[in-house]
Write a protein that holds these residues in place. Structure first.
Motif, PDB file in Angstrom:
ATOM      1  N   GLY A 170      20.424 -18.682 -10.465  1.00  0.00           N
ATOM      2  CA  GLY A 170      20.010 -18.097  -9.187  1.00  0.00           C
ATOM      3  C   GLY A 170      18.949 -17.020  -9.303  1.00  0.00           C
ATOM      4  N   ARG A 171      18.217 -16.969 -10.399  1.00  0.00           N
ATOM      5  CA  ARG A 171      17.167 -15.960 -10.600  1.00  0.00           C
ATOM      6  C   ARG A 171      15.814 -16.565 -10.206  1.00  0.00           C
ATOM      7  N   PHE A 172      15.589 -16.691  -8.919  1.00  0.00           N
ATOM      8  CA  PHE A 172      14.401 -17.387  -8.414  1.00  0.00           C
ATOM      9  C   PHE A 172      13.119 -16.612  -8.717  1.00  0.00           C
ATOM     10  N   SER A 173      13.149 -15.307  -8.623  1.00  0.00           N
ATOM     11  CA  SER A 173      11.953 -14.509  -8.899  1.00  0.00           C
ATOM     12  C   SER A 173      11.553 -14.626 -10.366  1.00  0.00           C
ATOM     13  N   TYR A 174      12.529 -14.603 -11.249  1.00  0.00           N
ATOM     14  CA  TYR A 174      12.267 -14.724 -12.681  1.00  0.00           C
ATOM     15  C   TYR A 174      11.678 -16.093 -13.002  1.00  0.00           C
ATOM     16  N   ALA A 175      12.236 -17.152 -12.414  1.00  0.00           N
ATOM     17  CA  ALA A 175      11.729 -18.506 -12.640  1.00  0.00           C
ATOM     18  C   ALA A 175      10.325 -18.666 -12.073  1.00  0.00           C
ATOM     19  N   ALA A 176      10.062 -18.064 -10.896  1.00  0.00           N
ATOM     20  CA  ALA A 176       8.726 -18.134 -10.300  1.00  0.00           C
ATOM     21  C   ALA A 176       7.699 -17.451 -11.195  1.00  0.00           C
ATOM     22  N   ALA A 177       8.075 -16.332 -11.814  1.00  0.00           N
ATOM     23  CA  ALA A 177       7.167 -15.637 -12.723  1.00  0.00           C
ATOM     24  C   ALA A 177       6.838 -16.501 -13.941  1.00  0.00           C
ATOM     25  N   ILE A 178       7.838 -17.187 -14.480  1.00  0.00           N
ATOM     26  CA  ILE A 178       7.617 -18.063 -15.637  1.00  0.00           C
ATOM     27  C   ILE A 178       6.663 -19.195 -15.281  1.00  0.00           C
ATOM     28  N   ASP A 179       6.894 -19.829 -14.147  1.00  0.00           N
ATOM     29  CA  ASP A 179       6.032 -20.941 -13.727  1.00  0.00           C
ATOM     30  C   ASP A 179       4.623 -20.464 -13.405  1.00  0.00           C
ATOM     31  N   LEU A 180       4.495 -19.259 -12.866  1.00  0.00           N
ATOM     32  CA  LEU A 180       3.166 -18.732 -12.550  1.00  0.00           C
ATOM     33  C   LEU A 180       2.366 -18.489 -13.827  1.00  0.00           C
ATOM     34  N   ILE A 181       3.011 -17.977 -14.857  1.00  0.00           N
ATOM     35  CA  ILE A 181       2.335 -17.794 -16.154  1.00  0.00           C
ATOM     36  C   ILE A 181       1.797 -19.135 -16.659  1.00  0.00           C
ATOM     37  N   GLN A 182       2.638 -20.164 -16.560  1.00  0.00           N
ATOM     38  CA  GLN A 182       2.243 -21.492 -17.020  1.00  0.00           C
ATOM     39  C   GLN A 182       1.077 -22.043 -16.205  1.00  0.00           C
ATOM     40  N   SER A 183       1.084 -21.822 -14.886  1.00  0.00           N
ATOM     41  CA  SER A 183       0.009 -22.313 -14.017  1.00  0.00           C
ATOM     42  C   SER A 183      -1.313 -21.614 -14.320  1.00  0.00           C
TER      43      SER A 183
ATOM     44  N   ARG B  52       7.568  -6.854 -13.457  1.00  0.00           N
ATOM     45  CA  ARG B  52       8.824  -6.688 -14.185  1.00  0.00           C
ATOM     46  C   ARG B  52       9.324  -7.995 -14.783  1.00  0.00           C
ATOM     47  N   TYR B  53       9.289  -9.078 -14.017  1.00  0.00           N
ATOM     48  CA  TYR B  53       9.825 -10.353 -14.500  1.00  0.00           C
ATOM     49  C   TYR B  53       8.910 -10.983 -15.546  1.00  0.00           C
ATOM     50  N   PHE B  54       7.611 -10.735 -15.451  1.00  0.00           N
ATOM     51  CA  PHE B  54       6.696 -11.223 -16.477  1.00  0.00           C
ATOM     52  C   PHE B  54       6.990 -10.532 -17.807  1.00  0.00           C
ATOM     53  N   ASP B  55       7.166  -9.236 -17.749  1.00  0.00           N
ATOM     54  CA  ASP B  55       7.485  -8.472 -18.955  1.00  0.00           C
ATOM     55  C   ASP B  55       8.832  -8.893 -19.535  1.00  0.00           C
ATOM     56  N   GLU B  56       9.790  -9.181 -18.669  1.00  0.00           N
ATOM     57  CA  GLU B  56      11.114  -9.594 -19.130  1.00  0.00           C
ATOM     58  C   GLU B  56      11.046 -10.927 -19.873  1.00  0.00           C
ATOM     59  N   PHE B  57      10.247 -11.855 -19.354  1.00  0.00           N
ATOM     60  CA  PHE B  57      10.140 -13.159 -20.008  1.00  0.00           C
ATOM     61  C   PHE B  57       9.453 -13.039 -21.369  1.00  0.00           C
ATOM     62  N   VAL B  58       8.385 -12.254 -21.441  1.00  0.00           N
ATOM     63  CA  VAL B  58       7.658 -12.105 -22.701  1.00  0.00           C
ATOM     64  C   VAL B  58       8.541 -11.466 -23.773  1.00  0.00           C
ATOM     65  N   HIS B  59       9.440 -10.604 -23.370  1.00  0.00           N
ATOM     66  CA  HIS B  59      10.318  -9.925 -24.332  1.00  0.00           C
ATOM     67  C   HIS B  59      11.682 -10.606 -24.473  1.00  0.00           C
ATOM     68  N   ASP B  60      11.849 -11.763 -23.848  1.00  0.00           N
ATOM     69  CA  ASP B  60      13.096 -12.503 -23.989  1.00  0.00           C
ATOM     70  C   ASP B  60      13.244 -12.995 -25.432  1.00  0.00           C
ATOM     71  N   TYR B  61      14.457 -12.997 -25.948  1.00  0.00           N
ATOM     72  CA  TYR B  61      14.666 -13.396 -27.342  1.00  0.00           C
ATOM     73  C   TYR B  61      14.355 -14.873 -27.573  1.00  0.00           C
ATOM     74  N   GLN B  62      14.327 -15.691 -26.497  1.00  0.00           N
ATOM     75  CA  GLN B  62      14.013 -17.113 -26.624  1.00  0.00           C
ATOM     76  C   GLN B  62      12.529 -17.408 -26.431  1.00  0.00           C
ATOM     77  N   PHE B  63      11.738 -16.394 -26.125  1.00  0.00           N
ATOM     78  CA  PHE B  63      10.324 -16.607 -25.786  1.00  0.00           C
ATOM     79  C   PHE B  63       9.591 -17.368 -26.884  1.00  0.00           C
ATOM     80  N   GLY B  64       9.734 -16.960 -28.128  1.00  0.00           N
ATOM     81  CA  GLY B  64       9.033 -17.618 -29.231  1.00  0.00           C
ATOM     82  C   GLY B  64       9.408 -19.079 -29.375  1.00  0.00           C
ATOM     83  N   LYS B  65      10.700 -19.357 -29.281  1.00  0.00           N
ATOM     84  CA  LYS B  65      11.165 -20.737 -29.410  1.00  0.00           C
ATOM     85  C   LYS B  65      10.648 -21.602 -28.265  1.00  0.00           C
TER      86      LYS B  65
END
Length: 327
Positions: A291-304, A77-90
């Protein structure tokens, strides 16, 4: 015969164990240092990897460490949320552009400096330049940013005052706040800070080249540029490939000179945000501030995952093209 061969094999095994034990006792100090390093990696590198589970769970800080294992699974869910975030492209654009610019300008810089220092015959001047060039490596980015403010500030910056005094501009340039200047400022300061440090590695590679090769080339009439092209650069090839693979593997973090996060966090502001906001600062902001630790962890995992893929792919390409590789 079978009864006779069994004791011999046991005796041979016992002898090997005895030899290994004696060697271990002889090298006990070295094993102690290796053991301390392994304990450090286990505690600070591998144990925290349990936190990766947060990327797939609905984790709340109120549940503590136990919540990493007991929180509800949410899958991707959090991976999908980040990819569809309006800031993702920037965010992706800023991260990739900043990292690629550092590779383009920061990777060749220490190689060129090492070659130039190798050609200097005055040893005192050579040591002086080498010392001055690698000292900025030991300055923290907080201090570097403070120096940047002192030199580039629109109000009291030395550079702006000099440009206005010489008539190059009628008003101060917004080096620290304009989005147009951020990438150049980040890349320039990173090259200045880390170029001399990486030069040490390339100078070590050059020192491994036999002086007889240069002497033979000089006798044959090869000029300075020819000796650099046919002796120095081929002698550095292995080191260059290894450093390049490591650089590409860590490109999302800044590559050879690193510090994408520190530069974007310290030099970034609400005005230059269109070019200074990168994936790392975004994850830091939503993770700690919101305080969105799960969302931040998903972002960092994609990068790793992307970084690991880049390491293996760049190593494979380097091995096929040049015959040299990291592993």
């Amino acid at each position: 015969m079978e009864l006779e061969t069994q004791p011999r094999s046991l005796g041979t095994g016992g002898g090997r164990r005895s030899i290994l034990w004696k060697r271990f006792k002889k090298q006990k100090v070295l094993h102690l240092f290796v053991g301390l390093g392994m304990i450090y990696l286990l505690i600070f590198a591998y144990t925290p990897m349990f936190g990766i589970l947060m990327a797939f769970k609905d984790y709340s800080i109120s549940s503590g460490i136990k919540g990493i294992f007991t929180s509800d699974w949410v899958g991707l869910r959090y991976f999908d949320e980040f990819v569809h975030d309006y800031q993702f492209g920037k965010l992706v654009r800023n991260t990739l552009v900043l990292s690629l610019l550092k590779v383009i300008f920061a990777f060749p810089a220490p190689i060129l400096l090492a070659i130039m220092l190798n050609e200097v015959k005055h040893m005192a001047f050579k040591r002086f330049v080498q010392t001055i060039s690698y000292l900025p490596h030991f300055i923290s980015w907080v201090v570097v940013v403070g120096v940047s403010y002192a030199f580039l500030s629109a109000d009291v910056g030395v550079v702006n005052k000099a440009l206005m005094a010489m008539g190059f501009t009628d008003e101060p340039l917004a080096f620290l706040t304009s989005p147009n200047y951020f990438w150049g400022l980040a890349v320039g300061s990173a090259v200045w800070k880390e170029m001399g440090w990486w030069t040490i590695i390339f100078l070590a590679a050059i020192s491994g080249i036999s002086p007889s090769q240069y002497e033979a080339a000089e006798i044959d009439g090869a000029g300075r540029l020819a000796r650099i092209r046919y002796i120095t650069l081929p002698g550095m090839k292995g080191t260059i490939v290894v450093v390049l693979v490591l650089t590409i593997g860590s490109i999302l973090g800044g590559g050879l000179v690193g510090s994408n996060f520190e530069q974007a966090y310290l030099l970034g502001n609400s005005i230059n945000n269109p070019t200074s906001e990168i994936v790392q600062t975004y994850a830091f902001r939503v993770g700690l501030s919101d305080g969105r630790f799960s969302y931040a962890a998903a972002i960092d995992l994609i990068q790793s995952v992307i970084s690991v893929a880049l390491i293996f792919s760049s190593n494979y390409i380097a091995k096929r093209v040049s015959g040299s590789s990291l592993f």
